[in-house]
Design an enzyme around this catalytic site. Structure first.
Site, PDB file in Angstrom:
ATOM      1  N   ASP A  26       0.829  -1.206   0.000  1.00  0.00           N
ATOM      2  CA  ASP A  26       0.000   0.000   0.000  1.00  0.00           C
ATOM      3  C   ASP A  26       0.860   1.252   0.000  1.00  0.00           C
ATOM      4  O   ASP A  26       0.541   2.242  -0.664  1.00  0.00           O
ATOM      5  CB  ASP A  26      -0.923   0.008   1.227  1.00  0.00           C
ATOM      6  CG  ASP A  26      -2.007  -1.049   1.145  1.00  0.00           C
ATOM      7  OD1 ASP A  26      -2.189  -1.633   0.051  1.00  0.00           O
ATOM      8  OD2 ASP A  26      -2.681  -1.287   2.161  1.00  0.00           O
ATOM      9  N   ARG A  27       1.951   1.227   0.751  1.00  0.00           N
ATOM     10  CA  ARG A  27       2.822   2.402   0.828  1.00  0.00           C
ATOM     11  C   ARG A  27       3.439   2.710  -0.537  1.00  0.00           C
ATOM     12  O   ARG A  27       3.564   3.882  -0.926  1.00  0.00           O
ATOM     13  CB  ARG A  27       3.909   2.161   1.871  1.00  0.00           C
ATOM     14  CG  ARG A  27       4.784   3.373   2.134  1.00  0.00           C
ATOM     15  CD  ARG A  27       5.780   3.072   3.243  1.00  0.00           C
ATOM     16  NE  ARG A  27       5.100   2.685   4.473  1.00  0.00           N
ATOM     17  CZ  ARG A  27       5.744   2.275   5.567  1.00  0.00           C
ATOM     18  NH1 ARG A  27       7.068   2.202   5.576  1.00  0.00           N
ATOM     19  NH2 ARG A  27       5.065   1.950   6.649  1.00  0.00           N
TER      20      ARG A  27
ATOM     21  N   ASP B 148       0.757   4.271  -2.736  1.00  0.00           N
ATOM     22  CA  ASP B 148       0.537   5.667  -2.364  1.00  0.00           C
ATOM     23  C   ASP B 148       1.630   6.567  -2.938  1.00  0.00           C
ATOM     24  O   ASP B 148       1.361   7.697  -3.370  1.00  0.00           O
ATOM     25  CB  ASP B 148       0.498   5.811  -0.841  1.00  0.00           C
ATOM     26  CG  ASP B 148      -0.730   5.151  -0.225  1.00  0.00           C
ATOM     27  OD1 ASP B 148      -1.702   4.910  -0.964  1.00  0.00           O
ATOM     28  OD2 ASP B 148      -0.704   4.889   0.993  1.00  0.00           O
TER      29      ASP B 148
ATOM     30  N   ILE C 163     -36.711  -6.613  -7.872  1.00  0.00           N
ATOM     31  CA  ILE C 163     -36.699  -8.079  -7.855  1.00  0.00           C
ATOM     32  C   ILE C 163     -37.836  -8.565  -6.972  1.00  0.00           C
ATOM     33  O   ILE C 163     -37.990  -8.118  -5.832  1.00  0.00           O
ATOM     34  CB  ILE C 163     -35.349  -8.603  -7.326  1.00  0.00           C
ATOM     35  CG1 ILE C 163     -34.200  -8.119  -8.224  1.00  0.00           C
ATOM     36  CG2 ILE C 163     -35.350 -10.123  -7.264  1.00  0.00           C
ATOM     37  CD1 ILE C 163     -32.831  -8.506  -7.715  1.00  0.00           C
TER      38      ILE C 163
ATOM     39  N   LYS D 259     -27.632 -10.909  -1.853  1.00  0.00           N
ATOM     40  CA  LYS D 259     -28.462  -9.725  -2.123  1.00  0.00           C
ATOM     41  C   LYS D 259     -27.886  -8.574  -1.295  1.00  0.00           C
ATOM     42  O   LYS D 259     -28.134  -8.464  -0.101  1.00  0.00           O
ATOM     43  CB  LYS D 259     -29.917  -9.970  -1.756  1.00  0.00           C
ATOM     44  CG  LYS D 259     -30.837  -8.805  -2.136  1.00  0.00           C
ATOM     45  CD  LYS D 259     -32.282  -9.108  -1.793  1.00  0.00           C
ATOM     46  CE  LYS D 259     -33.188  -7.966  -2.223  1.00  0.00           C
ATOM     47  NZ  LYS D 259     -32.848  -6.694  -1.532  1.00  0.00           N
TER      48      LYS D 259
ATOM     49  N   LYS E 128     -31.071 -16.421  -9.849  1.00  0.00           N
ATOM     50  CA  LYS E 128     -31.261 -15.975 -11.226  1.00  0.00           C
ATOM     51  C   LYS E 128     -31.149 -17.159 -12.191  1.00  0.00           C
ATOM     52  O   LYS E 128     -30.272 -18.021 -12.032  1.00  0.00           O
ATOM     53  CB  LYS E 128     -30.207 -14.932 -11.615  1.00  0.00           C
ATOM     54  CG  LYS E 128     -30.181 -13.687 -10.752  1.00  0.00           C
ATOM     55  CD  LYS E 128     -29.037 -12.784 -11.176  1.00  0.00           C
ATOM     56  CE  LYS E 128     -28.964 -11.531 -10.335  1.00  0.00           C
ATOM     57  NZ  LYS E 128     -27.804 -10.679 -10.721  1.00  0.00           N
TER      58      LYS E 128
ATOM     59  N   LYS F   8     -35.350 -13.628   0.919  1.00  0.00           N
ATOM     60  CA  LYS F   8     -34.918 -12.705   1.963  1.00  0.00           C
ATOM     61  C   LYS F   8     -34.570 -13.435   3.260  1.00  0.00           C
ATOM     62  O   LYS F   8     -35.125 -14.492   3.571  1.00  0.00           O
ATOM     63  CB  LYS F   8     -36.022 -11.677   2.243  1.00  0.00           C
ATOM     64  CG  LYS F   8     -36.389 -10.800   1.045  1.00  0.00           C
ATOM     65  CD  LYS F   8     -35.264  -9.845   0.700  1.00  0.00           C
ATOM     66  CE  LYS F   8     -35.104  -8.744   1.718  1.00  0.00           C
ATOM     67  NZ  LYS F   8     -36.231  -7.776   1.749  1.00  0.00           N
TER      68      LYS F   8
ATOM     69  N   CYS G 127      -8.588  12.518  26.018  1.00  0.00           N
ATOM     70  CA  CYS G 127      -9.738  12.826  25.170  1.00  0.00           C
ATOM     71  C   CYS G 127      -9.466  12.396  23.733  1.00  0.00           C
ATOM     72  O   CYS G 127      -8.406  12.731  23.176  1.00  0.00           O
ATOM     73  CB  CYS G 127     -10.033  14.328  25.216  1.00  0.00           C
ATOM     74  SG  CYS G 127     -11.309  14.857  24.048  1.00  0.00           S
TER      75      CYS G 127
ATOM     76  N   CYS H 268     -11.259  22.220  23.302  1.00  0.00           N
ATOM     77  CA  CYS H 268     -11.539  20.921  22.670  1.00  0.00           C
ATOM     78  C   CYS H 268     -12.539  21.137  21.546  1.00  0.00           C
ATOM     79  O   CYS H 268     -13.604  21.740  21.760  1.00  0.00           O
ATOM     80  CB  CYS H 268     -12.105  19.957  23.713  1.00  0.00           C
ATOM     81  SG  CYS H 268     -12.680  18.384  23.054  1.00  0.00           S
TER      82      CYS H 268
END
Length: 694
Positions: free
Chosen positions: A61-62, A65, A110, A140, A312, A336, A427, A449
């Site tokens: 990933d680095r 990027d 559907i 679904k 389907k 469902k 915090c 804050c």
């Protein structure tokens, strides 16, 4: 180009083991830059395909990027931006509205049911019409269905389902979604219209909700709502920041069609279109029912929400023969799942910081049905209750709704963790130390804050503060996010041009707000004390403090140096007096108050009443009065024995409406049968009781 090409590395250095130590831009000619840009675009598209469509990335990933950042840099420095570039994913200029676009082919709903008998009846209808068939079974997805149109491999447009025949053109938003290729790969059809489901992964949804809660914003109820609200944002950069993804699952139209749905799905990843790995082909309806049951058991392990399975018909010829109704295709049926009820899993815990700094832990849940309402968060109340119930992330819990409104965790049904959740020591918003007060915990950052700041501005402008009617929760959030409000004092530096540049603001709304703010520069002392949001000091207590002290300077001096003096005031005892002292002892709070006082001069008050002519009556004022300010009118009626409150209720006797009155207060007055007096009628009422305005 694909990694299957053995010479790919020689043609493009950014495909395998790409360098990330780039030469300085100043050393590149325009021709060199163009070549690098084309190579980077090609490589990034291929890396996207490997990552999204095949789940088989070959670079870290680095590294990805770094390549992406290099492409952005070269496009910017050499003015080589292009609509097809992967960098378009970061968004663009906000839109004023979406265009309505007709779909290439109908996007019908559907037919569905949660009963096995209905599923078997669907199968019987299909076999009566076309004989034995094979079925393709798919999850679904519970997201937002969209049409994606590719012309000569390039993403031409992306359109919401809408009414099934036309929808909103959200192409610019769709370009920001990583799993939506800007350009197809491989041997793709000249024209291809796909149906896909845009969704927000569960982990991304919980992380995004956590961020919203910690910023003081209302979290989304479930991933589908989060997705729908995001894809219709007018600002593509907002969409780019949110964790959306897409599965492609149906070919609506194409210049080249396969004979079966299964064959279509198998080819889509070759084009860079991401499909779901849970799709199965079965020989009969029993296989489809078994698929549904297995997927129901695996439902909680998936990183996306599903509410059933779609069955389907595989053959395209059979589909054509079966046809469609006005609402749905006859060759598909959704089986469902039953709704989740009351018992669910805690996916995460977010800590909400209130106006007074109190930390409230909120359980982020896998969405669950509680009394017919989908619930995705629940209160954990405080650290003592968390410890008593031994609640933690990963536990299966039972959720109830207090008073049929506020969800809370009732009990742990099954432990999925060790121990119980512990509140952070600092915090989560401003990193200030957290202090415990009995069963509660508080951020010590005060108005420094951001979370407390946003709520403090809302309170300052709200009914219990200075009653700035044009500044509600949504407006405050918008102004803070735009960088226009970094303190309460910034309200007084707002400019018309800055407001008009924001979405939803017009000349009249901007003018009204600026007038309201201007009128608040000399507020009644009681209103100003209340507006500061001092814990335990509401409008009634603020009024008593104002009458006792007479001026803000005297009140603040007593609060800072002689809080015992305040203990004798009605509604103020030792606890409230100490809370007031602590509020002003905070350097952050003191700095905010000092900043506001550079713009505001609270009026002094007389300590003795003028009379009791209006005793027992309650007034609410809205809009601007001609003869005196709204604050002066409030002081006047209070001096003659009346109460002046900021909101209309059944206890209100009169609503006095001046110029540009608030619609909410007038509506509340009508709902509570409260007389609405214009200024002339108000003057007449005063005259009848012997009160002279002169």
């Amino acid at each position: 180009m694909s990694f299957a090409d053995e010479n790919a590395d020689e043609d493009n250095p950014y495909l395998r083991n790409p360098p990330t130590d780039f030469e300085p831009v100043a050393e590149l000619s325009e021709g060199d830059a163009r070549q690098r840009v084309e190579q980077l675009r090609e490589a990034i598209r291929e890396h996207d395909r490997r990552y999204y469509a095949e789940s088989d990335p070959v670079i870290a990933d680095r590294t990805y990027d770094a390549l992406f950042a290099r492409l952005e840099e070269l496009e910017r420095e050499f003015e080589l931006a292009h609509p097809d570039s992967p960098t378009r994913r970061v968004g663009g200029e906000p839109l004023e509205e979406f265009d309505t676009v007709e779909h290439v082919a109908p996007m019908l709903s559907i037919d569905n049911s949660g009963a096995e008998t209905d599923v078997r009846e669907f199968d019987e209808r299909v076999r009566r019409a076309v004989g034995d068939v094979r079925y393709v079974c798919e999850p679904k997805f519970d997201g937002v269905s969209m049409e994606f149109v590719y012309d000569e491999g390039r993403l031409e447009r992306a359109v919401t389902r809408g009414d099934g025949h036309e929808g909103d053109d959200v192409t610019r938003n769709a370009r920001t979604i990583g799993s939506v290729p800007q350009h197809l790969h491989g041997d793709y059809p000249e024209f291809l219209a796909m149906r896909g489901e845009v969704y927000m992964p569960k982990d991304g949804f919980q992380a995004h909700n956590r961020e919203r809660i910690e910023r003081g914003e209302e979290p989304f109820a479930n991933p589908r709502n989060a997705t729908a609200g995001t894809i219709r944002q007018l600002d593509p950069s907002v969409v780019a920041e949110r964790p959306l993804a897409v599965f492609f699952f149906d070919v609506l139209e194409a210049s080249e069609l396969e004979d079966t749905h299964r064959a279509e799905l198998e080819r889509l990843p070759e084009f860079g279109l991401r499909t779901n790995d849970r799709v199965e082909v079965v020989d009969d309806i029993d296989g489809a029912i078994d698929y549904r049951d297995r997927l129901l058991e695996a439902r909680d392990d998936l990183d996306y929400e599903i509410d059933g399975v779609v069955i389907k018909v595989d053959s395209r010829d059979a589909r054509e023969e079966l046809g469609r109704t006005a609402r749905h295709d006859r060759w598909a049926f959704a089986y469902k799942f039953p709704a989740r009820a009351e018992v669910t899993t805690i996916a995460d815990v977010a800590v909400q910081v209130g106006r007074t700094g109190r930390l409230t832990p909120v359980a982020l849940l896998e969405p669950v049905d509680v009394g017919g309402v989908t619930v995705s968060r629940a209160s954990l109340h405080n650290p003592e209750e968390i410890a008593a119930k031994n609640v933690n992330v990963g536990d299966t819990v039972r959720v109830q709704r207090a008073g049929d409104v506020i969800p809370y965790v009732e009990e742990v049904v099954e432990k999925g963790s060790e121990g119980h959740y512990e509140l952070p020591d600092r915090c989560p918003v401003c990193d200030s130390p957290v202090e415990r007060d009995g069963p509660m915990a508080f951020c010590t950052g005060g108005l420094g804050c951001d979370a407390q700041l946003r709520r403090s501005i809302e309170y300052y402008a709200g009914d219990d503060g200075l009653d700035l009617e044009g500044l509600g929760e949504k407006s405050v959030r918008q102004l803070v996010d735009a960088g226009l409000l970094e303190s309460v004092a910034d309200l007084y530096d707002l400019e018309r041009a800055a407001l008009l540049a924001l979405e939803g603001w017009g000349e009249q709304s901007a003018e009204n707000l600026l007038e309201e703010i201007e009128d608040s520069r000399e507020p009644p002392l009681a209103d100003f004390i209340s507006a500061l949001g001092i814990p335990l000091v509401g409008p009634t207590t603020a009024r008593e403090l104002a009458r006792e002290c007479g001026s803000f300077e005297a009140f603040r001096e007593a609060a800072e140096t002689d809080p015992v003096r305040l203990e004798g005031v009605d509604d103020v005892g030792e606890t409230v007096a100490e809370t007031i002292h602590e509020f002003f002892a905070s350097e952050a709070n003191a700095a905010v108050v000092d900043g506001v006082l550079e713009h505001v001069s609270p009026r002094t008050v007389e300590t003795a009443a003028t009379g009791d002519e209006l005793a027992g009556t309650t007034f609410v004022f809205t809009g601007s009065l001609d003869e005196l300010t709204r604050d002066e009118a409030q002081e006047l009626v209070e001096a003659h024995g009346a109460n002046a409150t900021s909101s209309v209720s059944g206890n209100t006797d009169f609503l006095v409406a001046g110029t540009n009155p608030g619609a909410t207060k007038q509506a509340d007055a009508r709902d509570n049968d409260v007389p609405i007096l214009e200024e002339d009628a108000f003057r007449s009422l005063l005259a009848e009781t012997g009160i002279d305005l002169e």
